[in-house]
Design a protein around this motif. Structure first.
Motif, short mmCIF file in Angstrom:
data_model
loop_
_atom_site.label_atom_id
_atom_site.label_comp_id
_atom_site.label_asym_id
_atom_site.label_seq_id
_atom_site.Cartn_x
_atom_site.Cartn_y
_atom_site.Cartn_z
N GLN A 232 0.82 -1.21 0.00
CA GLN A 232 0.00 0.00 0.00
C GLN A 232 0.86 1.26 0.00
OE1 GLN A 232 -2.81 0.25 3.23
NE2 GLN A 232 -3.98 1.88 2.24
N GLN A 233 1.92 1.26 0.80
CA GLN A 233 2.78 2.44 0.90
C GLN A 233 3.57 2.67 -0.39
OE1 GLN A 233 5.10 1.49 4.35
NE2 GLN A 233 3.32 1.56 5.73
N ARG A 234 4.20 1.60 -0.90
CA ARG A 234 5.04 1.76 -2.10
C ARG A 234 4.21 2.08 -3.33
NH1 ARG A 234 10.30 -0.01 -2.44
NH2 ARG A 234 9.93 -0.46 -4.65
N GLY A 235 3.00 1.52 -3.39
CA GLY A 235 2.17 1.73 -4.58
C GLY A 235 1.17 2.85 -4.44
N SER A 236 1.14 3.53 -3.28
CA SER A 236 0.15 4.58 -3.03
C SER A 236 -1.26 4.08 -3.37
CB SER A 236 0.48 5.85 -3.83
OG SER A 236 1.74 6.36 -3.47
N VAL A 237 -1.57 2.89 -2.88
CA VAL A 237 -2.86 2.25 -3.16
C VAL A 237 -3.85 2.68 -2.09
CG1 VAL A 237 -4.03 0.06 -3.55
CG2 VAL A 237 -1.60 0.28 -4.09
N ASP A 238 -5.02 3.16 -2.51
CA ASP A 238 -5.98 3.59 -1.50
C ASP A 238 -6.61 2.39 -0.79
OD1 ASP A 238 -8.53 2.75 -2.77
OD2 ASP A 238 -8.19 4.38 -4.18
N GLU A 239 -7.18 2.64 0.37
CA GLU A 239 -7.64 1.57 1.24
C GLU A 239 -8.74 0.74 0.58
OE1 GLU A 239 -8.51 1.34 5.90
OE2 GLU A 239 -10.00 2.50 4.79
N ALA A 240 -9.67 1.39 -0.10
CA ALA A 240 -10.77 0.65 -0.74
C ALA A 240 -10.23 -0.33 -1.77
CB ALA A 240 -11.76 1.62 -1.38
N GLU A 241 -9.20 0.08 -2.51
CA GLU A 241 -8.61 -0.81 -3.51
C GLU A 241 -7.88 -1.97 -2.84
OE1 GLU A 241 -7.52 -1.81 -7.62
OE2 GLU A 241 -9.18 -0.93 -6.52
N MET A 242 -7.23 -1.73 -1.72
CA MET A 242 -6.57 -2.81 -0.99
C MET A 242 -7.59 -3.86 -0.57
SD MET A 242 -3.26 -2.26 -0.90
CE MET A 242 -2.74 -3.43 0.36
N PHE A 243 -8.74 -3.44 -0.07
CA PHE A 243 -9.77 -4.38 0.35
C PHE A 243 -10.42 -5.08 -0.84
CE2 PHE A 243 -9.46 -2.38 4.47
CZ PHE A 243 -9.89 -3.36 5.36
N ARG A 244 -10.36 -4.47 -2.01
CA ARG A 244 -10.94 -5.10 -3.20
C ARG A 244 -10.00 -6.12 -3.82
NH1 ARG A 244 -11.02 -5.24 -8.48
NH2 ARG A 244 -9.23 -3.86 -8.64
N VAL A 245 -8.69 -5.89 -3.71
CA VAL A 245 -7.71 -6.75 -4.39
C VAL A 245 -7.17 -7.85 -3.49
CG1 VAL A 245 -5.45 -6.78 -5.53
CG2 VAL A 245 -7.05 -4.90 -5.97
N PHE A 246 -6.89 -7.53 -2.22
CA PHE A 246 -6.13 -8.44 -1.36
C PHE A 246 -6.96 -8.99 -0.21
CE2 PHE A 246 -2.88 -5.47 -3.07
CZ PHE A 246 -2.10 -6.40 -3.75
N ASN A 247 -6.43 -10.05 0.40
CA ASN A 247 -7.09 -10.61 1.59
C ASN A 247 -6.64 -9.91 2.88
OD1 ASN A 247 -4.76 -12.11 2.86
ND2 ASN A 247 -4.87 -13.31 0.97
N LEU A 248 -5.54 -9.16 2.84
CA LEU A 248 -5.06 -8.35 3.96
C LEU A 248 -4.87 -9.17 5.25
CD1 LEU A 248 -7.09 -5.06 3.42
CD2 LEU A 248 -4.77 -5.58 2.71
N GLY A 249 -4.54 -10.43 5.09
CA GLY A 249 -4.26 -11.26 6.25
C GLY A 249 -5.40 -12.15 6.70
N ILE A 250 -6.56 -12.05 6.03
CA ILE A 250 -7.72 -12.89 6.33
C ILE A 250 -8.04 -13.70 5.07
CG2 ILE A 250 -10.16 -12.96 6.96
CD1 ILE A 250 -8.42 -12.07 9.26
N GLY A 251 -7.79 -15.01 5.12
CA GLY A 251 -7.98 -15.83 3.93
C GLY A 251 -9.35 -16.46 3.80
N MET A 252 -10.02 -16.65 4.94
CA MET A 252 -11.36 -17.26 4.94
C MET A 252 -12.19 -16.56 6.01
SD MET A 252 -13.25 -19.73 3.51
CE MET A 252 -12.22 -21.10 2.92
#
Length: 288
Positions: A232-252
Motif C-alpha cells: 500500500q505504501q510503495r504503490g500509493s494504493v488507497d484503502e478501498a482498492e486494498m480491500f478489493r484486491v487483497f485478503n489483507l491477512g484474512i484468507g477465509m
C-alpha cells in the motif's frame, strides 16, 4: 456421473482455477513447488465454501517449451497438497505451445471434484442481521493481486530484504496458499463461508449472502501483515482498492450466529478474529 451408492445422497462439486500472475513470480524466482500447493489449495477452499470435501484433482500445465525439472517440481507440490487433503491427484495434461506462450512463459490450472452431504451444504438458510464474521488468517497474497504486486515492486530484486518482512521479498510473495480444510472443524456451527480470493473482501463476502443482507467489516480488528502495508505504501494504493484486491491477512471468513462465535473460535487451533457482522441492506461490504 456414475456415483457409488454410498454417495447417492450427496452433491458433487467442481471448481477450476488458474495460477495467473503468481506463476510469473514463481518463474522469476525459479521456485515452482509452492505453485503446485497454490493451485490445489485454492481449489479446495473454493469447494469448502459450499460444504464440500475434495475427492480428486486434475492439473493442466502449458508452456512455450516444457522443462521436465519445472514440471516435476510443480507436480511434486500438487501431490504434497493432495496428500495433505486426502484427495487423489489423477494427473492431467501438459501442453507445449510455442508461439502461443512467449519464451519462458507458462501457466498452471487445475480442476477439483468434491462431495458434500445434502445436510452440510453451505450457505445454510437463516442468515440474518447480527450474524458474526469470524476471520481466519492467510499466510500471504494467496495467488491474488500479483498484477498489482508486480507493478509495485517493478525493478526490485526478489532477494531484497525489507526490514518489516524479516526476510527476502520472494519468501513473502511465494508463501503457499493455505488450505482451510483441516483448520475448520467438521460440524462447526457455520452458516456460510467466504474464501477471499480475487475480489478480496468487497466481492467475495457478498457471494455468500442472500438478497437483503450486507456485511460490515471492522477494519481495525485484526493485524494486517507487513507485506500488505508495504504494498500500500510503495504503490500509493488507497484503502478501498486494498480491500478489493487483497485478503489483507484474512484468507477465509466464517459467518456464524452471535451465540456460536465463541464455540467456533474455541474449536479452531489458532488465533481467529471477529471482524464484522451482517446488516440489513444491499448485498455489499461496508468498511467501518
Amino acid at each position: 456421473w456414475v456415483v457409488p451408492r454410498s454417495l447417492s445422497r450427496c452433491w458433487r462439486f467442481g471448481s477450476s482455477a488458474g495460477a495467473g500472475c503468481s506463476a510469473g513470480a514463481a518463474a522469476a524466482a525459479g521456485r515452482f513447488e509452492s505453485l503446485g500447493h497454490d493451485i490445489v489449495n485454492h481449489c479446495i477452499n473454493d469447494i469448502l465454501v459450499q460444504g464440500a470435501r475434495p475427492l480428486f484433482f486434475l492439473d493442466y500445465v502449458a508452456s512455450d517449451r516444457l522443462v521436465p525439472d519445472r514440471v516435476a517440481e510443480l507436480v511434486s507440490g500438487m501431490a504434497a497438497a493432495c496428500r495433505a487433503a486426502g484427495c487423489a491427484l489423477l494427473g492431467g495434461e501438459t501442453a507445449e505451445m510455442p508461439g502461443v506462450y512467449a519464451s519462458g512463459e507458462f501457466d498452471v490450472a487445475g480442476t477439483i471434484i468434491g462431495v458434500a452431504e445434502r445436510g452440510a451444504l453451505l450457505p445454510r438458510p437463516g442468515l440474518q442481521a447480527g450474524d458474526v464474521l469470524v476471520g481466519l488468517r492467510s499466510n500471504g497474497p494467496h495467488t491474488n493481486g500479483y498484477s498489482l504486486i508486480r507493478r509495485v515492486f517493478e525493478g526490485v530484486p526478489l532477494d531484497t530484504v525489507f526490514p518489516e518482512l524479516g526476510g527476502p521479498l520472494v519468501d513473502a510473495l511465494l508463501a503457499p496458499h493455505r488450505s482451510y480444510l483441516h483448520v475448520i472443524p467438521p460440524g462447526a456451527p457455520i452458516k456460510a463461508l467466504a474464501h477471499l480470493t480475487g475480489g478480496g473482501f468487497i466481492e467475495n463476502i457478498p457471494r455468500a449472502l442472500p438478497e437483503g443482507l450486507g456485511a460490515v467489516v471492522w477494519r481495525s480488528t485484526w493485524p494486517v501483515p507487513p507485506l500488505f502495508s508495504l504494498i500500500q505504501q510503495r504503490g500509493s494504493v488507497d484503502e478501498a482498492e486494498m480491500f478489493r484486491v487483497f485478503n489483507l491477512g484474512i484468507g477465509m471468513v466464517a459467518i456464524v450466529a452471535p451465540g456460536d462465535a465463541a464455540a467456533l473460535r474455541a474449536g479452531i487451533a489458532e488465533e481467529t478474529f471477529v471482524i464484522g457482522e451482517l446488516a440489513a441492506g444491499a448485498r455489499t461490504v461496508t468498511l467501518a
